[in-house]
Motif scaffolding. Structure first.
Motif, PDB file in Angstrom:
ATOM      1  N   LYS A 259       0.828  -1.200   0.000  1.00  0.00           N
ATOM      2  CA  LYS A 259       0.000   0.000   0.000  1.00  0.00           C
ATOM      3  C   LYS A 259       0.866   1.256   0.000  1.00  0.00           C
ATOM      4  O   LYS A 259       0.573   2.232  -0.697  1.00  0.00           O
ATOM      5  N   LEU A 260       1.961   1.214   0.757  1.00  0.00           N
ATOM      6  CA  LEU A 260       2.833   2.377   0.861  1.00  0.00           C
ATOM      7  C   LEU A 260       3.586   2.678  -0.438  1.00  0.00           C
ATOM      8  O   LEU A 260       4.085   3.790  -0.623  1.00  0.00           O
ATOM      9  N   LYS A 261       3.643   1.705  -1.328  1.00  0.00           N
ATOM     10  CA  LYS A 261       4.286   1.950  -2.620  1.00  0.00           C
ATOM     11  C   LYS A 261       3.553   3.032  -3.413  1.00  0.00           C
ATOM     12  O   LYS A 261       4.119   3.622  -4.336  1.00  0.00           O
ATOM     13  N   GLU A 262       2.322   3.311  -3.035  1.00  0.00           N
ATOM     14  CA  GLU A 262       1.561   4.363  -3.714  1.00  0.00           C
ATOM     15  C   GLU A 262       2.180   5.744  -3.474  1.00  0.00           C
ATOM     16  O   GLU A 262       2.015   6.657  -4.288  1.00  0.00           O
ATOM     17  N   ILE A 263       2.901   5.904  -2.359  1.00  0.00           N
ATOM     18  CA  ILE A 263       3.482   7.212  -2.043  1.00  0.00           C
ATOM     19  C   ILE A 263       4.994   7.177  -1.885  1.00  0.00           C
ATOM     20  O   ILE A 263       5.637   8.229  -1.852  1.00  0.00           O
ATOM     21  N   GLU A 264       5.581   5.988  -1.781  1.00  0.00           N
ATOM     22  CA  GLU A 264       7.011   5.913  -1.503  1.00  0.00           C
ATOM     23  C   GLU A 264       7.643   4.736  -2.235  1.00  0.00           C
ATOM     24  O   GLU A 264       7.311   3.587  -1.984  1.00  0.00           O
ATOM     25  N   GLN A 265       8.596   5.055  -3.136  1.00  0.00           N
ATOM     26  CA  GLN A 265       9.240   4.016  -3.930  1.00  0.00           C
ATOM     27  C   GLN A 265      10.528   3.493  -3.294  1.00  0.00           C
ATOM     28  O   GLN A 265      10.984   2.396  -3.619  1.00  0.00           O
TER      29      GLN A 265
END
Length: 298
Positions: A177-183
């Motif tokens: 889910k956090l990949k949506e804002i942080e790569q």
């Protein structure tokens, strides 16, 4: 690691104390004990490996607390460098720690922990024998670091909107889910480390007070202390060359509060200990062994 005894304290619910791990070698040498502080959204568990190495190499106790509003420590409705320093002071006066730390100690802090360590040295100069700040400076961070602070702010806003009362069943799902804002994988690992499985809902929940920490971001960029306050013990600034948090050193601003300072560069990004633990340990080992601690008390 052989010859190192570990003690852990986790406060009971409602108890206003810091959680900590305490690594003590069975053979104590002449080096002062250390306090090792993590950065924003970090926790003591991330410092366990390096704490054991430092305790072994330097033959000295190493204390690694969870700072206020982090890990297993208690939560406040506010967060600041001063409050962290106050809570560290209370911890070091506790009967479990004080006998070995009453003669003074060296503080080492990464990022947010570096600011807290420097302020603690200024507030308690007769207790702090030396301080090492890992990728942070004793003044407002340069504007080049603003995008890095914005990453934390983005996470806090995202967590409030999408990750509160979540139904995620694993840390892997949180990471996805956090990949949506942080790569960046390293940064996501830091963020994910703040989630735990709820004993009630059985879902993964964020354990830190998101709104409190988000409100604190601007204050964590600065070192709020009167210009007349100085610390005459040694300060080491470990500058990560691939990070914007330090950049070009403003020597006048450093010497305003820390006239006895030195700089050591390391070829990493901001997550110095994770990226180059052996290099970090070498810098700390050599710096401590080359100091004449205890002659600066005010």
């Amino acid at each position: 690691m052989r010859g190192i005894v570990k003690n852990t304290f986790i406060p009971a619910r409602g108890e206003w104390k810091l959680a900590y791990d305490f690594f003590c070698p069975t053979k104590i040498g002449s080096n002062p004990p250390l306090v090792l502080l993590h950065g924003l959204l970090g926790n003591r568990k991330q410092n366990r490996h390096v704490a054991k190495i430092l305790a072994h190499n330097l033959q000295t106790p190493v204390l690694i607390p969870d700072l206020t509003n982090h890990g297993d420590s208690f939560h406040r409705s506010a967060h600041s460098n001063k409050l962290m320093s106050d809570d560290i002071s209370s911890l070091l006066k506790s009967p479990e720690i004080n006998p070995q730390y009453s003669g003074g100690y060296v503080m080492i802090g990464h990022s947010m922990g570096g600011k807290a360590a420097m302020l603690h040295a200024l507030n308690h100069p007769n207790d702090v024998l030396g301080v090492a700040s890992v990728d942070n400076v004793p003044y407002r961070n340069p504007s080049a670091a603003d995008p890095e602070f914005a990453r934390f702010d983005r996470f806090f806003s995202y967590a409030k909107q999408y990750l509160t009362n979540s139904t995620f069943s694993s840390l892997t799902e949180v990471d996805q889910k956090l990949k949506e804002i942080e790569q960046d994988k390293l940064f996501r690992q830091l963020l994910v480390s703040n989630f735990r499985r709820s004993k009630v809902s059985k879902s993964m929940e964020c354990e830190v007070p998101v709104e409190v920490l988000q409100r604190s971001l601007e204050g964590l960029k600065v070192l709020e202390v009167d210009n007349s306050v100085k610390y005459y013990g040694p300060l080491l600034i470990i500058r990560a060359l691939k990070s914007p948090f330090v950049g070009v050193i403003d020597h006048e601003k450093v010497s305003c509060h820390f006239p006895n300072y030195s700089i050591s560069d390391i070829n990493t990004g901001h997550w110095v200990i994770t990226e180059d633990c052996p290099g970090f340990v070498t810098i700390i080992d050599e710096w401590i062994k080359n100091q004449n601690f205890g002659n600066h008390q005010q």
